[in-house]
Write a protein that holds these residues in place. Structure first.
Motif, PDB file in Angstrom:
ATOM      1  N   ASP A  55      48.119  34.616  44.129  1.00 53.03           N
ATOM      2  CA  ASP A  55      47.440  34.443  45.414  1.00 53.03           C
ATOM      3  C   ASP A  55      46.445  35.582  45.606  1.00 53.03           C
ATOM      4  OD1 ASP A  55      48.999  32.180  46.331  1.00 53.03           O
ATOM      5  OD2 ASP A  55      50.669  33.588  46.538  1.00 53.03           O
ATOM      6  N   VAL A  56      45.438  35.318  46.415  1.00 54.45           N
ATOM      7  CA  VAL A  56      44.457  36.373  46.685  1.00 54.45           C
ATOM      8  C   VAL A  56      45.189  37.582  47.282  1.00 54.45           C
ATOM      9  CG1 VAL A  56      43.855  35.352  48.930  1.00 54.45           C
ATOM     10  CG2 VAL A  56      42.268  36.944  47.821  1.00 54.45           C
ATOM     11  N   GLY A  57      44.803  38.761  46.828  1.00 55.31           N
ATOM     12  CA  GLY A  57      45.444  39.990  47.292  1.00 55.31           C
ATOM     13  C   GLY A  57      46.566  40.463  46.386  1.00 55.31           C
ATOM     14  N   ASP A  58      47.059  39.589  45.523  1.00 59.47           N
ATOM     15  CA  ASP A  58      48.164  39.976  44.639  1.00 59.47           C
ATOM     16  C   ASP A  58      47.720  41.025  43.627  1.00 59.47           C
ATOM     17  OD1 ASP A  58      49.802  38.164  45.877  1.00 59.47           O
ATOM     18  OD2 ASP A  58      49.914  36.753  44.185  1.00 59.47           O
ATOM     19  N   ARG A  59      48.688  41.861  43.267  1.00 60.26           N
ATOM     20  CA  ARG A  59      48.498  42.764  42.137  1.00 60.26           C
ATOM     21  C   ARG A  59      49.044  42.041  40.907  1.00 60.26           C
ATOM     22  NH1 ARG A  59      51.568  48.566  41.534  1.00 60.26           N
ATOM     23  NH2 ARG A  59      50.799  49.084  39.439  1.00 60.26           N
ATOM     24  N   VAL A  60      48.264  42.004  39.849  1.00 61.15           N
ATOM     25  CA  VAL A  60      48.682  41.327  38.614  1.00 61.15           C
ATOM     26  C   VAL A  60      48.934  42.376  37.544  1.00 61.15           C
ATOM     27  CG1 VAL A  60      47.953  39.747  36.776  1.00 61.15           C
ATOM     28  CG2 VAL A  60      47.341  39.259  39.149  1.00 61.15           C
ATOM     29  N   ILE A  61      50.099  42.298  36.918  1.00 62.44           N
ATOM     30  CA  ILE A  61      50.393  43.180  35.790  1.00 62.44           C
ATOM     31  C   ILE A  61      50.677  42.288  34.583  1.00 62.44           C
ATOM     32  CG2 ILE A  61      51.956  44.927  34.845  1.00 62.44           C
ATOM     33  CD1 ILE A  61      52.441  45.884  37.708  1.00 62.44           C
ATOM     34  N   VAL A  62      49.921  42.484  33.520  1.00 61.43           N
ATOM     35  CA  VAL A  62      50.174  41.734  32.287  1.00 61.43           C
ATOM     36  C   VAL A  62      50.502  42.752  31.200  1.00 61.43           C
ATOM     37  CG1 VAL A  62      49.287  40.064  30.626  1.00 61.43           C
ATOM     38  CG2 VAL A  62      48.509  39.967  33.006  1.00 61.43           C
ATOM     39  N   ASN A  63      51.740  42.708  30.731  1.00 59.78           N
ATOM     40  CA  ASN A  63      52.146  43.560  29.615  1.00 59.78           C
ATOM     41  C   ASN A  63      52.019  42.740  28.341  1.00 59.78           C
ATOM     42  OD1 ASN A  63      53.051  45.817  31.261  1.00 59.78           O
ATOM     43  ND2 ASN A  63      54.712  44.451  31.892  1.00 59.78           N
ATOM     44  N   VAL A  64      51.107  43.153  27.473  1.00 56.42           N
ATOM     45  CA  VAL A  64      50.825  42.386  26.261  1.00 56.42           C
ATOM     46  C   VAL A  64      51.431  43.101  25.069  1.00 56.42           C
ATOM     47  CG1 VAL A  64      49.014  41.400  24.820  1.00 56.42           C
ATOM     48  CG2 VAL A  64      48.576  41.832  27.236  1.00 56.42           C
ATOM     49  N   LYS A  65      52.179  42.366  24.274  1.00 55.40           N
ATOM     50  CA  LYS A  65      52.635  42.936  23.003  1.00 55.40           C
ATOM     51  C   LYS A  65      51.928  42.177  21.890  1.00 55.40           C
ATOM     52  CE  LYS A  65      55.928  44.676  20.083  1.00 55.40           C
ATOM     53  NZ  LYS A  65      56.867  43.973  19.221  1.00 55.40           N
ATOM     54  N   ASN A  66      51.215  42.908  21.029  1.00 55.49           N
ATOM     55  CA  ASN A  66      50.517  42.243  19.928  1.00 55.49           C
ATOM     56  C   ASN A  66      51.446  42.107  18.733  1.00 55.49           C
ATOM     57  OD1 ASN A  66      48.917  41.317  17.896  1.00 55.49           O
ATOM     58  ND2 ASN A  66      47.483  43.041  17.886  1.00 55.49           N
ATOM     59  N   SER A  67      51.943  40.890  18.519  1.00 55.79           N
ATOM     60  CA  SER A  67      52.808  40.627  17.361  1.00 55.79           C
ATOM     61  C   SER A  67      52.083  39.803  16.298  1.00 55.79           C
ATOM     62  CB  SER A  67      54.085  39.902  17.820  1.00 55.79           C
ATOM     63  OG  SER A  67      54.862  40.759  18.625  1.00 55.79           O
ATOM     64  N   ILE A 137      43.605  31.518  41.352  1.00 61.79           N
ATOM     65  CA  ILE A 137      43.930  32.390  42.485  1.00 61.79           C
ATOM     66  C   ILE A 137      43.901  31.538  43.749  1.00 61.79           C
ATOM     67  CG2 ILE A 137      43.428  34.534  43.664  1.00 61.79           C
ATOM     68  CD1 ILE A 137      41.605  35.251  41.222  1.00 61.79           C
ATOM     69  N   HIS A 138      45.086  31.322  44.313  1.00 59.62           N
ATOM     70  CA  HIS A 138      45.188  30.448  45.483  1.00 59.62           C
ATOM     71  C   HIS A 138      44.740  31.171  46.745  1.00 59.62           C
ATOM     72  CE1 HIS A 138      47.985  28.134  42.777  1.00 59.62           C
ATOM     73  NE2 HIS A 138      47.104  27.235  43.181  1.00 59.62           N
ATOM     74  N   ASP A 139      44.237  30.340  47.663  1.00 57.21           N
ATOM     75  CA  ASP A 139      43.663  30.854  48.905  1.00 57.21           C
ATOM     76  C   ASP A 139      44.361  30.170  50.066  1.00 57.21           C
ATOM     77  OD1 ASP A 139      42.119  31.621  51.019  1.00 57.21           O
ATOM     78  OD2 ASP A 139      40.237  30.763  50.259  1.00 57.21           O
ATOM     79  N   PRO A 140      45.161  30.905  50.827  1.00 54.83           N
ATOM     80  CA  PRO A 140      45.841  30.254  51.960  1.00 54.83           C
ATOM     81  C   PRO A 140      44.849  29.708  52.972  1.00 54.83           C
ATOM     82  CG  PRO A 140      46.201  32.643  51.988  1.00 54.83           C
ATOM     83  CD  PRO A 140      45.480  32.336  50.708  1.00 54.83           C
ATOM     84  N   LYS A 141      43.608  30.217  52.933  1.00 55.59           N
ATOM     85  CA  LYS A 141      42.601  29.755  53.904  1.00 55.59           C
ATOM     86  C   LYS A 141      41.525  28.906  53.228  1.00 55.59           C
ATOM     87  CE  LYS A 141      43.037  33.848  56.853  1.00 55.59           C
ATOM     88  NZ  LYS A 141      42.828  35.141  56.178  1.00 55.59           N
ATOM     89  N   ALA A 142      41.876  28.202  52.167  1.00 61.10           N
ATOM     90  CA  ALA A 142      40.865  27.396  51.465  1.00 61.10           C
ATOM     91  C   ALA A 142      40.179  26.454  52.446  1.00 61.10           C
ATOM     92  CB  ALA A 142      41.532  26.602  50.338  1.00 61.10           C
ATOM     93  N   PRO A 143      38.868  26.296  52.332  1.00 62.04           N
ATOM     94  CA  PRO A 143      38.115  25.499  53.305  1.00 62.04           C
ATOM     95  C   PRO A 143      38.155  23.997  53.032  1.00 62.04           C
ATOM     96  CG  PRO A 143      36.626  26.486  51.735  1.00 62.04           C
ATOM     97  CD  PRO A 143      37.993  26.971  51.368  1.00 62.04           C
ATOM     98  N   PHE A 144      39.210  23.530  52.390  1.00 57.73           N
ATOM     99  CA  PHE A 144      39.362  22.090  52.160  1.00 57.73           C
ATOM    100  C   PHE A 144      40.856  21.840  52.038  1.00 57.73           C
ATOM    101  CE2 PHE A 144      37.999  24.367  48.305  1.00 57.73           C
ATOM    102  CZ  PHE A 144      39.177  24.318  47.574  1.00 57.73           C
ATOM    103  N   SER A 145      41.266  20.574  52.211  1.00 56.25           N
ATOM    104  CA  SER A 145      42.696  20.324  52.098  1.00 56.25           C
ATOM    105  C   SER A 145      42.955  19.302  51.004  1.00 56.25           C
ATOM    106  CB  SER A 145      43.252  19.832  53.437  1.00 56.25           C
ATOM    107  OG  SER A 145      42.532  18.695  53.836  1.00 56.25           O
ATOM    108  N   TYR A 146      44.139  19.381  50.457  1.00 58.61           N
ATOM    109  CA  TYR A 146      44.520  18.467  49.378  1.00 58.61           C
ATOM    110  C   TYR A 146      46.029  18.410  49.325  1.00 58.61           C
ATOM    111  CZ  TYR A 146      44.909  23.032  47.059  1.00 58.61           C
ATOM    112  OH  TYR A 146      45.227  24.330  46.759  1.00 58.61           O
ATOM    113  N   ASP A 147      46.540  17.366  48.671  1.00 54.67           N
ATOM    114  CA  ASP A 147      47.991  17.187  48.587  1.00 54.67           C
ATOM    115  C   ASP A 147      48.570  17.791  47.321  1.00 54.67           C
ATOM    116  OD1 ASP A 147      48.093  15.537  50.988  1.00 54.67           O
ATOM    117  OD2 ASP A 147      47.060  14.026  49.764  1.00 54.67           O
ATOM    118  N   GLU A 148      47.845  17.626  46.208  1.00 56.03           N
ATOM    119  CA  GLU A 148      48.367  18.087  44.919  1.00 56.03           C
ATOM    120  C   GLU A 148      47.256  18.788  44.170  1.00 56.03           C
ATOM    121  OE1 GLU A 148      51.479  17.492  43.923  1.00 56.03           O
ATOM    122  OE2 GLU A 148      52.054  15.990  45.446  1.00 56.03           O
TER     123      GLU A 148
END
Ligand code: C2O
Length: 585
Positions: A55-67, A137-148
């Protein structure tokens, strides 16, 4: 600066931010999306790679292991702003060292925007081998509506691993035999597969987030008998605009709302077709799957309809003009323009008879020190001097607050999708689709007098063959910002430059390099300080760029002496591909 930090802080509070952590082990996986078995770069033993959802505002942490064992890697989060976190942007030898085999590496950033993006490897063409996935990145205030909501990816697919194809593509042999033409994909895929069933219920509004993750091909996309209302392009909300077909270059995204039918009487076909304007018939696989089918399945007990006709770009190009999309915020042209940078795009054989792309006759070659680390370690009085970044990276230093127009003229007959990292730029002007056999069109000298009221805005723009575009952005984001054609072959051919945005402010931000970033360099003997050649200390040393290689090293780029006959990998003897198999970006 201060004001934007405060505003940003309020936005984060408003959506009660959380931390989203992904632990990704990157490894080879055996796959066969089109029936042909090969290795792909997967995550945690899975391929297709997972979606990164937040969601917008979230902190994203991606721990990558190169195998991967035999290759380095890196991840770029395409379209993400990275305000204050330029060290997390991902391109190898630009904002970090490539991650060597066996190492773990952390990406850590906060999402300050909403919409449809993607992530992909940013080293040595690796995303064409499968390391790519959606980032929504989801927006709780998206300017349109949808079901799915449904994410659909489009991608092109090769049977041979990219390093081999790059070597052949960049070889003098390919220049002699095929005029340096690009390898042509074997297949196109929807959701990294063919014949995907998309379950649909009647009477609902679906938000389809459509992402072209291709390395090369632009794609046409269509649902049978379902109109699409475009509401977002590359993360920018637009005034809703109805279309029945969309066209996406490599790296572009569209969000569309589709109203499902009122009943489940039948199922409907879906198709994506690759645009073949750049496919050299001389190297096109005989059995190419140029289109891929999918189905909107309302009722899985009912038969599937016949597939749609492949979309033929010679018949229709109506979907190709994205200037029709107006940003929902009606943002006016930024201004006044304080800097105009002419950029000439070209392709030609270099002194080594390799087909290279260039901006203003300079073809990108990676530096010895990641450009960000040069900017962070340079003396304050030299950090604005483009010389220290190495002439082979085509560096352009921009000052904080500058409003920049890139005046791009394409002297190549091919259409190129240009991408600017970390910005959504305004498109002030663009020549329309025209004959691609020159002479190149000139940018109207009075273009400033003809600015659109609310210019189209996105992060990846197609510039037509022998055409032009003017794109505008504000320097508000200290850091190293790549600008390149998003056709991955053309990145490998050097059609890249680097903007050094506001390096004085960048130094004051005191970015913290995580230990894993330093380790990645140290393990490979790459310096994390110094100019593009790793020199430092005295001013004289900082300005000493002697030995800068303007031409790619033939031992790992273009050394292939045998063409891949019929795209058959068996004719290609495995060989060492340089340091752990991958080099910069
Ligand atoms: Cu998605 Cu540098 O690119």
């Amino acid at each position: 600066m201060l004001r934007s930090l405060v505003v940003f802080g309020l936005q984060v509070l408003a959506v009660s931010a959380k931390t989203v952590t992904y632990n990704w082990e990157v490894d080879w996986v055996s796959v066969s999306p089109d029936g042909y078995v090969r290795s792909a770069v997967g995550i945690n033993g899975q391929w297709p790679c997972p979606s990164l959802l937040a969601d917008v505002g979230d902190r994203v942490i991606v721990n990558v292991k190169n195998s991967l064992v035999n290759e380095t890697t890196s991840i770029h989060f395409h379209g993400i702003f990275q305000h204050g976190s330029n060290q997390m942007d991902g391109p190898a030898m630009v904002t970090q060292c490539p991650i060597p085999p066996g190492e773990t590496f952390t990406y850590d950033f906060t999402l300050q925007q909403t919409g449809t993006y993607w992530y992909h490897a940013h080293v040595g063409g690796q995303y064409m081998d499968g390391f790519r996935g959606p980032l929504v990145i989801h927006d709780p205030k998206a300017p349109f509506s949808y079901d799915e909501e449904v994410v659909l990816t489009l991608s092109d697919w090769y049977h041979i691993q990219a390093p081999y194809l790059i070597q052949y593509f960049q070889s003098p042999l390919n220049e002699n035999l095929h005029g340096g033409s690009e390898p042509v994909p074997n297949a196109t895929l929807i959701n990294e597969a063919q014949n995907v069933h998309i379950p649909i219920e009647p009477n609902k509004a679906y938000l389809f987030r459509i992402i072209n993750m291709s390395g090369f091909a632009a794609q046409y996309f269509q649902f049978d008998q379902h109109e699409m209302s475009v509401v977002e392009i590359d993360g920018v909300y637009t005034h809703a605009h109805q279309v029945n077909q969309i066209f996406l270059t490599a790296a572009q995204r569209y969000s569309v709302i589709v109203k499902s039918k009122p009943n489940n009487n039948q199922n409907y076909a879906v198709i994506a077709s690759m645009n073949d304007d750049m496919f050299d018939p001389g190297v096109t696989p005989d059995d190419i799957d140029q289109s891929v089918n999918a189905w909107l399945v309302y009722d899985n007990t009912k038969p599937l309809p016949p597939p749609l006709q492949p979309i033929d770009d010679d018949v229709t190009q109506q979907s190709e003009d994205d200037m029709v999309f107006v940003p929902l915020d009606n943002q006016k042209p930024l201004g006044p323009v304080t800097m105009q940078i002419p950029l000439q795009v070209n392709f030609s054989a270099n002194a080594q008879n390799q087909n290279r792309g260039s901006f203003n006759n300079i073809s990108y070659n990676a530096p010895q020190v990641p450009t960000l680390y040069t900017a962070l370690s340079a003396p304050a009085d030299l950090v604005n001097n483009p010389l220290i970044y190495g002439a082979n990276t085509n560096p352009i230093v921009l000052k904080m607050g500058e409003v920049v127009d890139l005046l791009i003229t394409n002297y190549d007959g091919g259409a190129h999708p240009f991408h600017l990292h970390a910005h959504q730029f305004q498109v002030i002007a663009r020549s329309s689709w025209g004959p691609d056999n020159g002479p190149p069109l000139e940018i109207p000298t009075d273009y400033l007098a003809q600015e659109p009221a609310a210019p189209m805005r996105r992060d990846t723009l197609l510039i037509y063959g022998n055409g032009y575009a003017v794109i505008r952005f504000k320097v508000n984001d200290p850091g190293i910002t790549l600008f390149h054609c998003h056709i991955e072959w053309h990145v490998e051919a050097g059609l890249t430059l680097v903007f050094i945005e506001a390096p004085t402010e960048l130094q004051k931000m005191k970015l913290v390099l995580p230990q894993s970033h330093k380790d990645a360099c140290q393990k490979q003997g790459i310096s994390i300080t110094g100019n593009a050649m790793g020199r430092q200390g005295s001013e004289e040393n900082w300005l000493d760029l002697s030995g800068t290689a303007m031409l790619p090293a033939m031992d790992d780029w273009g050394a292939l002496v045998q063409p891949p006959a019929n795209n058959n990998p068996n004719v290609l003897a495995p060989r060492s591909l340089g340091r752990f198999g991958r080099r910069g970006i």
